[in-house]
Scaffold this motif. Structure first.
Motif, PDB file in Angstrom:
ATOM      1  N   VAL A 132      54.266  40.818  42.028  1.00  0.00           N
ATOM      2  CA  VAL A 132      52.904  40.813  41.472  1.00  0.00           C
ATOM      3  C   VAL A 132      52.979  41.514  40.126  1.00  0.00           C
ATOM      4  O   VAL A 132      53.474  42.632  40.025  1.00  0.00           O
ATOM      5  CB  VAL A 132      51.905  41.539  42.398  1.00  0.00           C
ATOM      6  CG1 VAL A 132      50.532  41.611  41.736  1.00  0.00           C
ATOM      7  CG2 VAL A 132      51.800  40.831  43.733  1.00  0.00           C
ATOM      8  N   ARG A 133      52.477  40.831  39.096  1.00  0.00           N
ATOM      9  CA  ARG A 133      52.532  41.373  37.738  1.00  0.00           C
ATOM     10  C   ARG A 133      51.312  40.891  36.964  1.00  0.00           C
ATOM     11  O   ARG A 133      50.600  39.995  37.398  1.00  0.00           O
ATOM     12  CB  ARG A 133      53.808  40.935  37.038  1.00  0.00           C
ATOM     13  CG  ARG A 133      53.899  39.423  36.873  1.00  0.00           C
ATOM     14  CD  ARG A 133      55.054  39.016  35.985  1.00  0.00           C
ATOM     15  NE  ARG A 133      55.220  37.583  35.918  1.00  0.00           N
ATOM     16  CZ  ARG A 133      54.487  36.756  35.190  1.00  0.00           C
ATOM     17  NH1 ARG A 133      53.496  37.219  34.445  1.00  0.00           N
ATOM     18  NH2 ARG A 133      54.713  35.459  35.172  1.00  0.00           N
ATOM     19  N   HIS A 134      51.105  41.491  35.793  1.00  0.00           N
ATOM     20  CA  HIS A 134      50.027  41.045  34.915  1.00  0.00           C
ATOM     21  C   HIS A 134      50.334  39.642  34.418  1.00  0.00           C
ATOM     22  O   HIS A 134      51.476  39.319  34.102  1.00  0.00           O
ATOM     23  CB  HIS A 134      49.873  41.994  33.730  1.00  0.00           C
ATOM     24  CG  HIS A 134      49.180  43.261  34.094  1.00  0.00           C
ATOM     25  ND1 HIS A 134      47.833  43.434  33.938  1.00  0.00           N
ATOM     26  CD2 HIS A 134      49.653  44.400  34.641  1.00  0.00           C
ATOM     27  CE1 HIS A 134      47.499  44.636  34.369  1.00  0.00           C
ATOM     28  NE2 HIS A 134      48.586  45.239  34.801  1.00  0.00           N
ATOM     29  N   ALA A 135      49.303  38.824  34.361  1.00  0.00           N
ATOM     30  CA  ALA A 135      49.456  37.457  33.871  1.00  0.00           C
ATOM     31  C   ALA A 135      49.746  37.466  32.369  1.00  0.00           C
ATOM     32  O   ALA A 135      49.287  38.344  31.639  1.00  0.00           O
ATOM     33  CB  ALA A 135      48.200  36.648  34.153  1.00  0.00           C
ATOM     34  N   LEU A 136      50.489  36.469  31.956  1.00  0.00           N
ATOM     35  CA  LEU A 136      50.818  36.264  30.549  1.00  0.00           C
ATOM     36  C   LEU A 136      50.211  34.939  30.090  1.00  0.00           C
ATOM     37  O   LEU A 136      49.847  34.096  30.919  1.00  0.00           O
ATOM     38  CB  LEU A 136      52.338  36.213  30.357  1.00  0.00           C
ATOM     39  CG  LEU A 136      53.125  37.409  30.871  1.00  0.00           C
ATOM     40  CD1 LEU A 136      54.622  37.122  30.800  1.00  0.00           C
ATOM     41  CD2 LEU A 136      52.775  38.651  30.077  1.00  0.00           C
ATOM     42  N   GLU A 137      50.129  34.764  28.810  1.00  0.00           N
ATOM     43  CA  GLU A 137      49.577  33.515  28.269  1.00  0.00           C
ATOM     44  C   GLU A 137      50.324  32.301  28.817  1.00  0.00           C
ATOM     45  O   GLU A 137      49.719  31.268  29.116  1.00  0.00           O
ATOM     46  CB  GLU A 137      49.620  33.529  26.746  1.00  0.00           C
ATOM     47  CG  GLU A 137      48.895  32.371  26.121  1.00  0.00           C
ATOM     48  CD  GLU A 137      48.773  32.496  24.614  1.00  0.00           C
ATOM     49  OE1 GLU A 137      48.144  31.620  24.021  1.00  0.00           O
ATOM     50  OE2 GLU A 137      49.306  33.463  24.029  1.00  0.00           O
ATOM     51  N   ALA A 138      51.629  32.425  29.010  1.00  0.00           N
ATOM     52  CA  ALA A 138      52.437  31.315  29.531  1.00  0.00           C
ATOM     53  C   ALA A 138      52.069  30.945  30.970  1.00  0.00           C
ATOM     54  O   ALA A 138      52.409  29.856  31.435  1.00  0.00           O
ATOM     55  CB  ALA A 138      53.921  31.681  29.452  1.00  0.00           C
ATOM     56  N   GLU A 144      43.872  37.528  30.378  1.00  0.00           N
ATOM     57  CA  GLU A 144      43.683  38.970  30.392  1.00  0.00           C
ATOM     58  C   GLU A 144      42.890  39.380  31.622  1.00  0.00           C
ATOM     59  O   GLU A 144      41.914  38.746  31.983  1.00  0.00           O
ATOM     60  CB  GLU A 144      42.943  39.452  29.132  1.00  0.00           C
ATOM     61  CG  GLU A 144      43.702  39.232  27.847  1.00  0.00           C
ATOM     62  CD  GLU A 144      43.357  37.914  27.185  1.00  0.00           C
ATOM     63  OE1 GLU A 144      42.727  37.044  27.823  1.00  0.00           O
ATOM     64  OE2 GLU A 144      43.724  37.729  26.022  1.00  0.00           O
ATOM     65  N   GLY A 145      43.325  40.435  32.255  1.00  0.00           N
ATOM     66  CA  GLY A 145      42.631  40.950  33.423  1.00  0.00           C
ATOM     67  C   GLY A 145      43.116  40.378  34.740  1.00  0.00           C
ATOM     68  O   GLY A 145      42.755  40.872  35.799  1.00  0.00           O
ATOM     69  N   TYR A 146      43.912  39.340  34.693  1.00  0.00           N
ATOM     70  CA  TYR A 146      44.442  38.736  35.916  1.00  0.00           C
ATOM     71  C   TYR A 146      45.814  39.314  36.243  1.00  0.00           C
ATOM     72  O   TYR A 146      46.595  39.652  35.350  1.00  0.00           O
ATOM     73  CB  TYR A 146      44.619  37.224  35.755  1.00  0.00           C
ATOM     74  CG  TYR A 146      43.365  36.420  35.937  1.00  0.00           C
ATOM     75  CD1 TYR A 146      42.992  35.963  37.196  1.00  0.00           C
ATOM     76  CD2 TYR A 146      42.565  36.100  34.848  1.00  0.00           C
ATOM     77  CE1 TYR A 146      41.840  35.205  37.360  1.00  0.00           C
ATOM     78  CE2 TYR A 146      41.412  35.349  35.011  1.00  0.00           C
ATOM     79  CZ  TYR A 146      41.064  34.901  36.267  1.00  0.00           C
ATOM     80  OH  TYR A 146      39.929  34.163  36.425  1.00  0.00           O
ATOM     81  N   VAL A 147      46.100  39.384  37.533  1.00  0.00           N
ATOM     82  CA  VAL A 147      47.464  39.611  38.001  1.00  0.00           C
ATOM     83  C   VAL A 147      47.847  38.381  38.805  1.00  0.00           C
ATOM     84  O   VAL A 147      46.989  37.692  39.365  1.00  0.00           O
ATOM     85  CB  VAL A 147      47.612  40.897  38.852  1.00  0.00           C
ATOM     86  CG1 VAL A 147      47.305  42.124  38.033  1.00  0.00           C
ATOM     87  CG2 VAL A 147      46.777  40.851  40.100  1.00  0.00           C
ATOM     88  N   ILE A 148      49.133  38.076  38.820  1.00  0.00           N
ATOM     89  CA  ILE A 148      49.603  36.928  39.582  1.00  0.00           C
ATOM     90  C   ILE A 148      50.692  37.372  40.544  1.00  0.00           C
ATOM     91  O   ILE A 148      51.398  38.359  40.302  1.00  0.00           O
ATOM     92  CB  ILE A 148      50.127  35.796  38.675  1.00  0.00           C
ATOM     93  CG1 ILE A 148      51.358  36.234  37.893  1.00  0.00           C
ATOM     94  CG2 ILE A 148      49.038  35.287  37.753  1.00  0.00           C
ATOM     95  CD1 ILE A 148      52.098  35.074  37.247  1.00  0.00           C
ATOM     96  N   ALA A 149      50.799  36.639  41.643  1.00  0.00           N
ATOM     97  CA  ALA A 149      51.887  36.835  42.598  1.00  0.00           C
ATOM     98  C   ALA A 149      52.751  35.584  42.530  1.00  0.00           C
ATOM     99  O   ALA A 149      52.241  34.463  42.591  1.00  0.00           O
ATOM    100  CB  ALA A 149      51.343  37.020  44.005  1.00  0.00           C
ATOM    101  N   GLU A 150      54.042  35.792  42.387  1.00  0.00           N
ATOM    102  CA  GLU A 150      54.940  34.645  42.298  1.00  0.00           C
ATOM    103  C   GLU A 150      56.214  34.906  43.078  1.00  0.00           C
ATOM    104  O   GLU A 150      56.641  36.051  43.249  1.00  0.00           O
ATOM    105  CB  GLU A 150      55.248  34.282  40.854  1.00  0.00           C
ATOM    106  CG  GLU A 150      55.908  35.370  40.054  1.00  0.00           C
ATOM    107  CD  GLU A 150      56.069  35.016  38.583  1.00  0.00           C
ATOM    108  OE1 GLU A 150      55.841  33.866  38.197  1.00  0.00           O
ATOM    109  OE2 GLU A 150      56.431  35.912  37.825  1.00  0.00           O
ATOM    110  N   GLU A 151      56.781  33.810  43.555  1.00  0.00           N
ATOM    111  CA  GLU A 151      58.072  33.826  44.232  1.00  0.00           C
ATOM    112  C   GLU A 151      58.963  32.932  43.396  1.00  0.00           C
ATOM    113  O   GLU A 151      58.734  31.723  43.321  1.00  0.00           O
ATOM    114  CB  GLU A 151      57.911  33.270  45.647  1.00  0.00           C
ATOM    115  CG  GLU A 151      59.180  33.242  46.454  1.00  0.00           C
ATOM    116  CD  GLU A 151      58.925  32.609  47.811  1.00  0.00           C
ATOM    117  OE1 GLU A 151      58.763  33.358  48.781  1.00  0.00           O
ATOM    118  OE2 GLU A 151      58.871  31.364  47.876  1.00  0.00           O
TER     119      GLU A 151
END
Length: 102
Positions: A20-26, A47-54
């Protein structure tokens, strides 16, 4: 402002690391796709979003917004039923909210 380290956990199902990290423009195209599947207005801003990725797979996202009167509203959307992913996103948002409140 504090630099946030990504939260990580190994999936018991796949054995892969979920981050889980801060979202980036990409990340915006993947975020728009996920939000659309939930019938939500696609995010224009990251901005303001976090995303979870595998690996490169987006599993979920979340954000917390201030509300009138000094409260906060949290929104978390997760693919399938992966409770630990929701938990990681919420943990990240709550800790960040506490930091901002101080």
């Amino acid at each position: 402002m504090r630099q946030w380290k990504p939260y990580t956990m190994t999936s018991r199902i796949t054995g892969k690391v979920v981050q889980v990290r801060h979202a980036l423009e990409a990340d915006v195209p993947r975020m728009k796709e996920l939000l659309g599947r939930f019938g939500r207005e696609p995010a224009v801003r990251y901005e303001g979003y976090v995303i979870a990725e595998e690996e490169d797979r987006l599993l979920g996202l979340g954000r917390m917004e201030d509300t009138p009167g000094g409260g906060a509203r949290m929104e978390v959307l997760v693919e399938k039923k992966q409770g630990f992913v929701s938990e990681l996103i919420v943990k990240h948002l709550v800790e960040e909210g506490r930091e901002k409140a101080c």
